[in-house]
Design an enzyme around this catalytic site. Structure first.
Site, PDB file in Angstrom:
ATOM      1  N   LYS A 101       0.817  -1.222   0.000  1.00 14.16           N
ATOM      2  CA  LYS A 101       0.000   0.000   0.000  1.00 14.16           C
ATOM      3  C   LYS A 101       0.848   1.269   0.000  1.00 14.16           C
ATOM      4  CE  LYS A 101      -0.808   0.430   4.995  1.00 14.16           C
ATOM      5  NZ  LYS A 101      -0.129   1.706   5.186  1.00 14.16           N
ATOM      6  N   THR A 102       1.994   1.247   0.691  1.00 12.65           N
ATOM      7  CA  THR A 102       2.839   2.448   0.715  1.00 12.65           C
ATOM      8  C   THR A 102       3.380   2.739  -0.677  1.00 12.65           C
ATOM      9  OG1 THR A 102       3.467   1.937   2.996  1.00 12.65           O
ATOM     10  CG2 THR A 102       4.798   3.555   1.850  1.00 12.65           C
ATOM     11  N   ASP A 122      -3.812   7.618   4.510  1.00 12.23           N
ATOM     12  CA  ASP A 122      -3.311   6.276   4.804  1.00 12.23           C
ATOM     13  C   ASP A 122      -3.970   5.751   6.085  1.00 12.23           C
ATOM     14  OD1 ASP A 122      -1.806   3.988   4.679  1.00 12.23           O
ATOM     15  OD2 ASP A 122       0.032   4.890   5.460  1.00 12.23           O
ATOM     16  N   GLU A 123      -4.037   4.434   6.243  1.00 13.65           N
ATOM     17  CA  GLU A 123      -4.575   3.790   7.455  1.00 13.65           C
ATOM     18  C   GLU A 123      -5.956   4.361   7.822  1.00 13.65           C
ATOM     19  OE1 GLU A 123      -3.105   1.269   8.410  1.00 13.65           O
ATOM     20  OE2 GLU A 123      -0.932   1.448   8.371  1.00 13.65           O
ATOM     21  N   GLN A 157      -7.359  -4.751   9.829  1.00 12.55           N
ATOM     22  CA  GLN A 157      -6.247  -4.344  10.686  1.00 12.55           C
ATOM     23  C   GLN A 157      -6.624  -3.164  11.587  1.00 12.55           C
ATOM     24  OE1 GLN A 157      -2.086  -4.645   9.095  1.00 12.55           O
ATOM     25  NE2 GLN A 157      -3.128  -4.770   7.129  1.00 12.55           N
ATOM     26  N   ARG A 181       2.604 -10.274  10.575  1.00 16.37           N
ATOM     27  CA  ARG A 181       3.926  -9.642  10.745  1.00 16.37           C
ATOM     28  C   ARG A 181       5.023 -10.596  10.265  1.00 16.37           C
ATOM     29  NH1 ARG A 181       2.384  -5.526   9.884  1.00 16.37           N
ATOM     30  NH2 ARG A 181       0.418  -6.634   9.593  1.00 16.37           N
TER      31      ARG A 181
END
Length: 693
Positions: free
Chosen positions: A30-31, A216-217, A247, A586
């Site tokens: 996504k980044t 973002d997020e 998330q 993770r």
């Protein structure tokens, strides 16, 4: 710039007009999508860089985004507003301070200062802190603000005496901030919204300024962040939000994952793009993650997949108690070390901080280097807080909180009654305490601050810190103590000059205002240092956004994870499941799941069933290991309990070199090592420590 993107990523980058929702699974790049989209807007669509606003949640994420965009665009990237929500809110307040009742030199108070003000108000109201917990009331005020309720609005929901008192505390708290020319962190979001509501013409200016918005997020936005975003994007509607409802794990901070689920209701014409290809983890790890999260009903249906290898099965250890559990963690880590795995590619995760104690003890006994993320924070040391209070007071003499913190640092024999009289006089005459001072030892203090204010205009930040430490007597008082603890404090104060120097060299400016802004916006957690070759121990909440080749998830038991507080609430239980999903994703190559039949926490032992999350996993993906006899650490002979120690005795540590024992408590030695290591606590009789003969 598009050639390294998959089809879904390209679509998210090139769809530039109108509302866009990008549901980006863990490890789906996504980044890369966000940063490439920014570059695409500017290079391909000829958008002016000053018309782009990109918002993320942490200083670390904002820094990474700036670096990546700079790599794509070069120096033109510095014209783009890339920041956290709070930094962006601060920018708006700096540009419009006069419209919201502030003067140019307003200061930001951190959460500890906010708590101190609330404590003082509770004392002034003669309330019992056992009933009116300052921390609880601070959280209630913060929650009210994030729901866009001032104290008048909040009072409508006050039905009990307790709630009425909270309203009064809230009212006095806001009055104190106003008289101090200060704002708190919540105000950085609330005040811009009120500004836009009261001045539609100013809102129009920001709408024209930021025609393209990227968030973002988005699943972590609270009500205030949601409203602020919606207001600025309302005219051009070129808003792209990126996030993952699976998330969303921060409801306790006010995050509302319904914002991302409701995006299509807010924007019926929104385009939705799913990023489901994972570049991080093995197929087995993703299968486990998908098995767990599909049991949540409040989510957008998506399924992570990868072209990575199938990978090893996930090791699931069923142990007898928490000591056995930590032994298994350490044993597996030793195997990884034997295979030359770097320690910084290993993370041990747990649901609550209390679980870290046994792990730390096991790592100490096994001589495995580690760090606990979030357990220590440089800016929260008393001496550092004192120094920052001086800097804040120099910048804004109306800051009563900072003044009261340092008026007797170092000791000036200004009594409590004198301070109470000053405070009462200042309150009754609508003055700040600094302006109320006109005699006695406190006048000497006022003159000192005025001298520091004068010098601050002539000196660099680093020179000013040196001048403060000298002129206030802070350094002298510590030097006269002649203790190792005082020496450590001096070292911390000296280390602060590294921060000012880095700020000066990195930014090319020596502005006290901008320096205070920058340290005020630092997150309340020490950020990871990427070059530390140690095992990382942290809560699952702290691990979000990170990745490791090898991940251990401990305490997978009913009541621990999922936490017992979630049992009666479906939404909370689903958040616990999202938290487990975050933990699993993770891991890149190896994942270890552990639980214990019996666990002792807070001195109480309990027998727990395995976590329901384990039951939700297809057992074909697991290698189940249970019923083994686990040896005690004492049998490893890492500890020799027969060794006697004395205060002031010199010892040598394999890791830190020569030091002096300054404290002996039970089975722990407190040892002072040379700068820059300082004070360390180590296990008595550990094989890595030897006496100096």
């Amino acid at each position: 710039m598009l050639e390294n993107l998959n089809d879904r990523q390209k679509e998210a980058v090139t769809y530039t007009t109108g509302p866009l929702l990008v549901l980006a699974g863990a490890g789906s790049g996504k980044t890369r999508v966000l940063t490439t989209r920014i570059a695409y807007l500017i290079l391909e669509k000829q958008v002016d860089p000053t018309n782009v606003l990109a918002i993320t949640f942490t200083n670390k994420a904002a820094k990474e985004m700036k670096e990546r965009v700079n790599g794509l665009l070069g120096n033109i990237s510095y014209r783009i507003q890339i920041s956290t929500f709070h930094s962006f809110g601060l920018l708006i307040l700096k540009q419009n301070y006069d419209k919201i009742g502030l003067t140019k030199n307003f200061t930001i108070i951190d959460s500890e200062d906010s708590l101190a003000i609330i404590k003082k108000i509770i004392k002034e109201m003669n309330l019992d802190t056992k009933i009116y917990s300052p921390k609880q009331i601070k959280n209630q005020i913060s929650g009210a603000k994030n729901e866009m309720m001032d104290y008048d609005e909040y009072s409508k929901y006050a039905n009990t005496l307790f709630e009425e008192k909270v309203v009064e505390i809230y009212k006095r708290y806001q009055a104190k901030l106003k008289s101090n020319n200060s704002v708190d962190f919540d105000d950085l979001l609330i005040m811009p919204i009120k500004l836009f509501q009261n001045y539609p013409s100013i809102l129009k200016e920001y709408q024209e300024q930021y025609k393209y918005i990227l968030i973002d997020e988005y699943q972590d936005t609270n009500q205030a962040q949601y409203i602020l975003t919606k207001m600025i994007s309302a005219k051009y509607r070129n808003i792209c939000v990126v996030g993952d409802n699976d998330q969303s794990i921060y409801s306790f901070r006010g995050a509302n994952y319904h914002n991302i689920l409701n995006f299509e209701k807010d924007y019926p014409d929104a385009k939705v793009i799913m990023l489901e290809e994972n570049y991080r983890s093995t197929k087995n790890i993703l299968n486990v993650a998908n098995d767990i999260i599909k049991n949540n009903s409040l989510r957008k249906d998506k399924n992570l997949w990868t072209n990575n290898t199938e990978g090893l099965k996930i090791k699931y250890f069923k142990t007898d108690n928490e000591k056995d559990e930590t032994y298994k963690v350490v044993t597996e880590i030793r195997k990884l070390i034997d295979d030359n795995v770097p320690l910084n590619e290993i993370a041990v995760l747990y649901r609550t901080n209390v679980q870290s104690r046994n792990l730390e003890e096991a790592f100490l006994k096994s001589n495995i280097p580690y760090k606990v993320i979030g357990s220590f924070y440089f800016y929260k040391r008393k001496e550092i807080k004192d120094l920052i209070a001086y800097l804040k007071l120099i910048y804004n003499p109306k800051d009563d909180n900072s003044l009261l913190r340092v008026i007797n640092v170092p000791k000036r024999k200004i009594g409590i009654k004198t301070i109470e009289k000053l405070t009462t006089y200042a309150n009754s005459n609508n003055l700040c305490i600094f302006d109320a001072i006109n005699s006695g030892k406190e006048l000497e203090f006022k003159n000192l601050i005025n001298e520091l204010i004068n010098q601050s205009e002539k000196l660099t930040l680093t020179e000013l810190v040196d001048y403060i430490l000298d002129k206030t007597g802070m350094k002298k008082e510590l030097e006269e103590e002649k203790t190792l603890e005082a020496e450590a404090k001096i070292e911390h104060l000296e280390e602060f000059k590294s921060i000012t120097k880095y700020f000066e060299e990195n930014s090319g400016i020596i502005s006290l205002e901008e320096f205070l802004d920058s340290i005020s916006l630092v997150a309340d957690m020490e950020e990871m240092k990427n070059n530390d070759n140690v095992v990382t121990l942290m809560t699952i909440h702290s691990s979000k956004g990170l990745e490791f080749n090898n991940v251990f998830i401990t305490g997978l038991e009913e009541g621990i994870f999922p936490h017992s507080n979630s049992f009666q609430d479906k939404e909370q239980l689903e958040e616990e499941r999202r938290l487990c999903y975050v933990a699993v994703t993770r891991a890149k190559n190896n994942l270890y799941l552990l639980n214990a039949r019996k666990r002792t926490i807070y001195g109480e032992s309990s027998y727990n069933l395995p976590s329901r999350f384990i039951d939700e996993i297809n057992k074909d993906y697991l290698e189940i290991i249970s019923g083994e006899e686990v040896p005690s650490f004492d049998k490893e002979k890492a500890i020799d309990e027969t060794i006697e120690y004395n205060l002031s005795e010199k010892v040598v540590s394999d890791r830190y070199g020569e030091g002096v024992i300054v404290g002996i408590d039970s089975n722990v030695l407190t040892i002072a090592f040379a700068h820059p290591i300082g004070i360390k606590k180590m296990i008595k009789g550990h094989k890595s420590i030897r006496k100096v003969r």
